[in-house]
Design a protein around this motif. Sequence first.
Motif, PDB file in Angstrom:
ATOM      1  N   MET A 169      -2.196 -20.910   9.828  1.00  0.00           N
ATOM      2  CA  MET A 169      -3.653 -20.987   9.747  1.00  0.00           C
ATOM      3  C   MET A 169      -4.236 -19.593   9.928  1.00  0.00           C
ATOM      4  O   MET A 169      -3.834 -18.847  10.817  1.00  0.00           O
ATOM      5  N   LYS A 170      -5.181 -19.233   9.080  1.00  0.00           N
ATOM      6  CA  LYS A 170      -5.803 -17.924   9.150  1.00  0.00           C
ATOM      7  C   LYS A 170      -6.894 -17.903  10.214  1.00  0.00           C
ATOM      8  O   LYS A 170      -7.455 -18.935  10.586  1.00  0.00           O
ATOM      9  N   GLU A 171      -7.192 -16.715  10.698  1.00  0.00           N
ATOM     10  CA  GLU A 171      -8.245 -16.582  11.687  1.00  0.00           C
ATOM     11  C   GLU A 171      -9.601 -16.931  11.080  1.00  0.00           C
ATOM     12  O   GLU A 171      -9.848 -16.688   9.895  1.00  0.00           O
ATOM     13  N   PHE A 172     -10.467 -17.483  11.918  1.00  0.00           N
ATOM     14  CA  PHE A 172     -11.812 -17.830  11.468  1.00  0.00           C
ATOM     15  C   PHE A 172     -12.755 -17.777  12.660  1.00  0.00           C
ATOM     16  O   PHE A 172     -12.330 -17.875  13.822  1.00  0.00           O
ATOM     17  N   ALA A 173     -14.017 -17.602  12.377  1.00  0.00           N
ATOM     18  CA  ALA A 173     -15.038 -17.628  13.422  1.00  0.00           C
ATOM     19  C   ALA A 173     -15.446 -19.070  13.682  1.00  0.00           C
ATOM     20  O   ALA A 173     -15.430 -19.900  12.774  1.00  0.00           O
ATOM     21  N   TYR A 174     -15.823 -19.358  14.922  1.00  0.00           N
ATOM     22  CA  TYR A 174     -16.282 -20.691  15.307  1.00  0.00           C
ATOM     23  C   TYR A 174     -17.623 -20.554  16.011  1.00  0.00           C
ATOM     24  O   TYR A 174     -17.768 -19.760  16.945  1.00  0.00           O
ATOM     25  N   GLN A 175     -18.613 -21.314  15.535  1.00  0.00           N
ATOM     26  CA  GLN A 175     -19.927 -21.296  16.171  1.00  0.00           C
ATOM     27  C   GLN A 175     -20.449 -22.721  16.267  1.00  0.00           C
ATOM     28  O   GLN A 175     -20.285 -23.523  15.346  1.00  0.00           O
ATOM     29  N   ARG A 176     -21.098 -23.029  17.377  1.00  0.00           N
ATOM     30  CA  ARG A 176     -21.626 -24.356  17.629  1.00  0.00           C
ATOM     31  C   ARG A 176     -23.138 -24.344  17.402  1.00  0.00           C
ATOM     32  O   ARG A 176     -23.844 -23.510  17.978  1.00  0.00           O
ATOM     33  N   ALA A 177     -23.619 -25.252  16.551  1.00  0.00           N
ATOM     34  CA  ALA A 177     -25.055 -25.341  16.285  1.00  0.00           C
ATOM     35  C   ALA A 177     -25.659 -26.491  17.081  1.00  0.00           C
ATOM     36  O   ALA A 177     -25.054 -27.564  17.187  1.00  0.00           O
ATOM     37  N   THR A 178     -26.849 -26.267  17.608  1.00  0.00           N
ATOM     38  CA  THR A 178     -27.550 -27.321  18.345  1.00  0.00           C
ATOM     39  C   THR A 178     -28.836 -27.751  17.648  1.00  0.00           C
ATOM     40  O   THR A 178     -29.479 -28.703  18.073  1.00  0.00           O
ATOM     41  N   TYR A 232     -19.107 -26.593   7.433  1.00  0.00           N
ATOM     42  CA  TYR A 232     -19.548 -27.411   8.550  1.00  0.00           C
ATOM     43  C   TYR A 232     -18.347 -28.170   9.109  1.00  0.00           C
ATOM     44  O   TYR A 232     -17.505 -28.666   8.365  1.00  0.00           O
ATOM     45  N   LEU A 233     -18.284 -28.290  10.421  1.00  0.00           N
ATOM     46  CA  LEU A 233     -17.213 -29.017  11.084  1.00  0.00           C
ATOM     47  C   LEU A 233     -17.787 -30.221  11.803  1.00  0.00           C
ATOM     48  O   LEU A 233     -18.628 -30.084  12.693  1.00  0.00           O
ATOM     49  N   GLY A 234     -17.366 -31.409  11.386  1.00  0.00           N
ATOM     50  CA  GLY A 234     -17.739 -32.634  12.087  1.00  0.00           C
ATOM     51  C   GLY A 234     -16.598 -33.046  12.987  1.00  0.00           C
ATOM     52  O   GLY A 234     -16.261 -32.364  13.948  1.00  0.00           O
ATOM     53  N   GLY A 235     -15.951 -34.161  12.658  1.00  0.00           N
ATOM     54  CA  GLY A 235     -14.787 -34.575  13.439  1.00  0.00           C
ATOM     55  C   GLY A 235     -13.541 -33.773  13.110  1.00  0.00           C
ATOM     56  O   GLY A 235     -12.594 -33.743  13.896  1.00  0.00           O
ATOM     57  N   GLY A 236     -13.508 -33.156  11.926  1.00  0.00           N
ATOM     58  CA  GLY A 236     -12.380 -32.323  11.538  1.00  0.00           C
ATOM     59  C   GLY A 236     -11.160 -33.088  11.077  1.00  0.00           C
ATOM     60  O   GLY A 236     -10.099 -32.490  10.852  1.00  0.00           O
ATOM     61  N   ARG A 291     -15.579 -19.132   8.585  1.00  0.00           N
ATOM     62  CA  ARG A 291     -16.443 -19.545   9.693  1.00  0.00           C
ATOM     63  C   ARG A 291     -16.561 -21.060   9.707  1.00  0.00           C
ATOM     64  O   ARG A 291     -16.787 -21.678   8.674  1.00  0.00           O
ATOM     65  N   LEU A 292     -16.408 -21.642  10.885  1.00  0.00           N
ATOM     66  CA  LEU A 292     -16.661 -23.065  11.078  1.00  0.00           C
ATOM     67  C   LEU A 292     -17.918 -23.216  11.925  1.00  0.00           C
ATOM     68  O   LEU A 292     -18.019 -22.616  13.006  1.00  0.00           O
ATOM     69  N   VAL A 293     -18.857 -24.002  11.435  1.00  0.00           N
ATOM     70  CA  VAL A 293     -20.090 -24.271  12.163  1.00  0.00           C
ATOM     71  C   VAL A 293     -20.020 -25.711  12.651  1.00  0.00           C
ATOM     72  O   VAL A 293     -20.117 -26.656  11.857  1.00  0.00           O
ATOM     73  N   ASP A 294     -19.841 -25.884  13.944  1.00  0.00           N
ATOM     74  CA  ASP A 294     -19.680 -27.198  14.540  1.00  0.00           C
ATOM     75  C   ASP A 294     -21.041 -27.890  14.614  1.00  0.00           C
ATOM     76  O   ASP A 294     -21.967 -27.399  15.268  1.00  0.00           O
ATOM     77  N   VAL A 295     -21.165 -29.035  13.921  1.00  0.00           N
ATOM     78  CA  VAL A 295     -22.443 -29.747  13.862  1.00  0.00           C
ATOM     79  C   VAL A 295     -22.434 -31.020  14.714  1.00  0.00           C
ATOM     80  O   VAL A 295     -23.385 -31.790  14.685  1.00  0.00           O
ATOM     81  N   ARG A 296     -21.401 -31.227  15.500  1.00  0.00           N
ATOM     82  CA  ARG A 296     -21.295 -32.467  16.265  1.00  0.00           C
ATOM     83  C   ARG A 296     -22.357 -32.571  17.360  1.00  0.00           C
ATOM     84  O   ARG A 296     -22.631 -33.667  17.857  1.00  0.00           O
ATOM     85  N   PHE A 297     -22.948 -31.446  17.747  1.00  0.00           N
ATOM     86  CA  PHE A 297     -23.921 -31.469  18.827  1.00  0.00           C
ATOM     87  C   PHE A 297     -25.366 -31.477  18.322  1.00  0.00           C
ATOM     88  O   PHE A 297     -26.297 -31.362  19.100  1.00  0.00           O
ATOM     89  N   LEU A 298     -25.523 -31.617  17.006  1.00  0.00           N
ATOM     90  CA  LEU A 298     -26.861 -31.817  16.465  1.00  0.00           C
ATOM     91  C   LEU A 298     -27.330 -33.228  16.801  1.00  0.00           C
ATOM     92  O   LEU A 298     -26.530 -34.140  16.963  1.00  0.00           O
ATOM     93  N   ARG A 299     -28.625 -33.416  16.871  1.00  0.00           N
ATOM     94  CA  ARG A 299     -29.159 -34.748  17.188  1.00  0.00           C
ATOM     95  C   ARG A 299     -29.262 -35.575  15.908  1.00  0.00           C
ATOM     96  O   ARG A 299     -30.348 -35.933  15.443  1.00  0.00           O
ATOM     97  N   LEU A 300     -28.090 -35.873  15.352  1.00  0.00           N
ATOM     98  CA  LEU A 300     -28.025 -36.600  14.091  1.00  0.00           C
ATOM     99  C   LEU A 300     -27.156 -37.848  14.217  1.00  0.00           C
ATOM    100  O   LEU A 300     -26.665 -38.366  13.214  1.00  0.00           O
TER     101      LEU A 300
END
Length: 332
Positions: free
Chosen positions: A1-10, A27-31, A47-56
Amino acid sequence: MKEFAYQRATRVRDALTLVAGNDGARYLGGGTNLVDLMKDGVEAPTRLVDVRFLRLDGVAEAADGGLVIGATTTNSDVAAHPEVRRRYPALSQALLAGASGQLRNMATVGGNLLQRTRCAYFADPSEPCNKRAPGSGCPAIAGEHHNHAILGWSDHCVATNPSDMAVALAAFDAVMHYETLDGAGEIPLPEFYLPVGATPQRETALPPHALITAVALPGAAVSPRSRYRKVRERASYAFANVSIAADCDIRDGVVRNARIALGGVASRPWRARAAEAVLRDGPATADRFRAAADAELSAARPLRDNGYKVTLARNLIEAVLTELTEPTGRAS
């Protein structure tokens, strides 16, 4: 697996901004699908943008009497929701048939809609694949294709869509809602997945970098006696050979309206419009059910090793429609 950035969106706006202009962002949900593809080398996001913490997340009543399901709601929560089970049983049944309990606890509604095909050639970067590497060819046509498409395929791709949930949503005429930096939009589920054509790498009508926010189920003209049936090669954790989501409004022995979608037979959930037309305003009889199945499958183009799907789909359509005529029991 290659390196990637991870950021969590709220916040939704933050998630959109983090992905905008970056073709390597995802976008990363359950993955449950994306991470597997990363491990296989099919996906290599920067880059993976974690969207699990959005109010959706959550299931709410809609103004038209339907339901709105948030995109980050887990498959387990949707399947267990009492209103989904009562009013849209085919959706609950599809989700329960779709994966193991562990996967359902992680997988999200938005991610389920965007999961990629399980074609072995697509999942192997050493093989050519027009969906993964446009213009490289489709080895499945002459190779291993026993569980590939019989409807709507092209010379560029014969892979099938793996989602059980999307089949039920297509039958219900659900509407997918999304957000972009330019504003909100919506797409009916039957129009969300694109015909395979000459561009199999373009799977959906979702605008670039858009974020799915919800799926709306209609409140009108849907019977609480819908049914989802899946035929697969083993009893659990297997993708459909053929599946069906069906809902019929039958009164006084006449089919007033019918909604049918098939899975495992095409690159997208296959809305069975020809079968629906044969059924509508006709008698709810075995002969009419058989005629409806034949009308839909007259367009089938089986490959060398998957002609069994035509017979399987025909029998499945007849069996489920027959169940829906029963006053009580399994179809209730």
